[in-house]
Design a protein around this motif. Structure first.
Motif, PDB file in Angstrom:
ATOM      1  N   ASP A  17       0.864  -1.184   0.000  1.00  0.00           N
ATOM      2  CA  ASP A  17       0.000   0.000   0.000  1.00  0.00           C
ATOM      3  C   ASP A  17       0.902   1.236   0.000  1.00  0.00           C
ATOM      4  O   ASP A  17       1.340   1.690   1.063  1.00  0.00           O
ATOM      5  N   TRP A  39      -1.138   3.854  -7.090  1.00  0.00           N
ATOM      6  CA  TRP A  39      -0.148   2.783  -7.273  1.00  0.00           C
ATOM      7  C   TRP A  39       1.282   3.296  -7.124  1.00  0.00           C
ATOM      8  O   TRP A  39       2.218   2.511  -6.965  1.00  0.00           O
ATOM      9  N   GLN A  57       3.314   0.291  -5.964  1.00  0.00           N
ATOM     10  CA  GLN A  57       2.531  -0.896  -5.602  1.00  0.00           C
ATOM     11  C   GLN A  57       3.250  -2.122  -6.144  1.00  0.00           C
ATOM     12  O   GLN A  57       3.551  -2.202  -7.330  1.00  0.00           O
TER      13      GLN A  57
END
Length: 141
Positions: A17, A39, A57
């Protein structure tokens, strides 16, 4: 051969995250979020505009396929500070997970480490006078 002209230095880490990882560094080290694409998150410390700390991400298509989806392993990010004892007390008080207690090393560092997000280790250190015997034993005295 002349050195490459470098205008900025940055590092990127895989994160489950990215926003959570960036928020951890904002809370504990004062970094600011500049870009948040979900992301991908870019952060910088206000005192160091030529250095960026980014989070991607870990399963995003832009991350190298060979390590896509994996947690960070074997990476340590270090922050050199003026008063490592004060930082140890401050970070201990936040509940940050201390993985290496405060120690003075004979080679001239006083340091500790905390567990950062997604397997990243953070070392906080201060330069101190090295042990003359250690320097001599290692051919540096």
């Amino acid at each position: 051969m002349s050195p490459v002209q470098v205008n900025m230095v940055g590092t990127a880490y895989a994160a489950k995250d990215p926003a959570r990882a960036a928020a951890w560094f904002a809370e504990h080290f004062g970094l600011r979020v500049n870009i948040d694409l979900g992301w991908y998150v870019n952060t910088q410390h206000p005192a160091h505009p030529q250095f960026s700390l980014d989070f991607v991400q870990r399963d995003h298509e832009s991350w190298p396929e060979a390590t896509r989806g994996r947690e960070v392993v074997g990476a340590l990010l270090a922050f050199l500070v003026e008063d490592v004892d004060a930082e140890f007390a401050r970070l201990s008080g936040t509940g940050a997970e201390i993985v290496l207690d405060l120690v003075t090393e004979p080679w001239g560092q006083r340091r500790f480490q905390v567990a950062g997000p997604d397997g990243l280790l953070i070392e906080v250190l201060q330069a101190v006078a090295p042990d003359p015997a250690w320097l001599e034993a290692n051919g540096l005295g």
